[in-house]
Design an enzyme around this catalytic site. Sequence first.
Site: not given
Ligand SMILES: [Zn+2]
Length: 473
Positions: A293, A305, A339-340, A367, A436
């Site tokens: 993503h 990520d 995606e998140e 991912d 994140h």
């Molecule tokens: Zn991800």
Amino acid sequence: MMYLSLFLFVITVYSLISTNATYVVNRYDDIECNLKPELIKEIASYKNVTRTIMDEIISNGYGRTMYKQYSDFIDTFGARPSGSITLEKSIDHMINLTIENGLNDVTTEEVEVPHWVRGLESVVMLSPRQKNIAVIGLGTSVSTPPDGITAEIIVISSFKELENTDDKYIKGKIVLFDAHYVTYGDTVIYRSQGASKASKKGAVASLIRSITPFSIYSPHTGAQFYEANVTKIPTAAITLEDADLLRRLQDDGEKIIINIKMFSTYDQKKSRNTIVDLKGKEQPEKLVIVSGHIDSWDVGQGAMDDGGGMIISWFTPVILNLLQLKPRRTIRAILWTSEEPGLIGAAAYLNKHIHELSNINFIMESDEGTFSPRGLDVAGSKIARCIVGEVLKLFSPIDEMTNSGGPGSDITLFVNKGIPGASLLNKNERYFWFHHSEGDTMNVQNMADVVDCAAFWAAVSYVIADISVDIPR
Ligand SMILES: [Zn+2]
């Protein structure tokens, strides 16, 4: 006529892959395979071409160039949250980069996506002493009133403990879910469902211990979802250090009062899934999908990520095209958008292509990091796993095969429809340290590892897209 030839084709394929017609669709960790010697021989014959692909990428400079394109991308755009202009500019950049690298078959499909924008956020402990507490709001959290919410904290270990606590101890308070990291899957429920569960018991806001096993005072964000008909309360993550502090204060009988302020806006925007095709030379309608993503959270740079997974997937059709290696089936790279916030781009693709799912021969996603590659986490029937396991033998020592049952994030939607698929296994023990958070930057990445991942990813995709048999459902 069509049915007869289809029938004969199925019989031929089936007799080529299996010596035993009694296989049942099942999942195993150690599987005994009875592939036909001709197929084993055929797969082994790919040794030279896989070596060529990997050598070109690892030793002949293609990988180094890709890594430069990757780090330039990350440094140019940084965080790429769903619905942002930056994300759309980064998508345009990847489209242009594809064409500059000699592959013109790049298209996009529009998707409506959530656009949640974080404003000012603060948490201050007022009692038993004054202390600023690092905080990061969870995606789609509502705002507090302008002066924030001032209330007592109650520290809770688990949903079970919450359930067993009388509502009167929760009402009007701020719940802190202090669930210690076990695995991501086991612990992330406190992030995704915590606010709704606390709200139902009368809490006015909720906090979580960040979903990470390790911290140097880093709060970690992520998606959360309000249940329908539940009062939406503000919700955020704090660091492991402060969660431990608040726990100790509560255990010592202190009354903890905090003020929490959070502001955000939320609307919908248009974004795009990006599709890069290397058309198959014999069965172009059949797809081997490789994906990652392109969006990220709004903190850090989204380098790990999922910048790493996105770039190695994008690179797969690009490098095979540059090396003039056209497989039998089409290799399609998909750069999922959004995606998140909850697999929005992947769900839109599934919906749009729902009548062509039989064309997807195999679907892959990276991912979970692009650290040193180990192999594949494979979902599919026993025979599918036997064939992929045989392909992996070409890549020893990158030949590990696991079966978690749910590889990847976006591709779970496809795997759940019975499409065989795999995610990249890699030495990602530190993945959730950075995930994140502001720590997800290029510093987490290592060029040699990312290049090794790219080489393996391109070569294994090539073999699966080129062998004479489809990966059976
Ligand atoms: Zn991800």
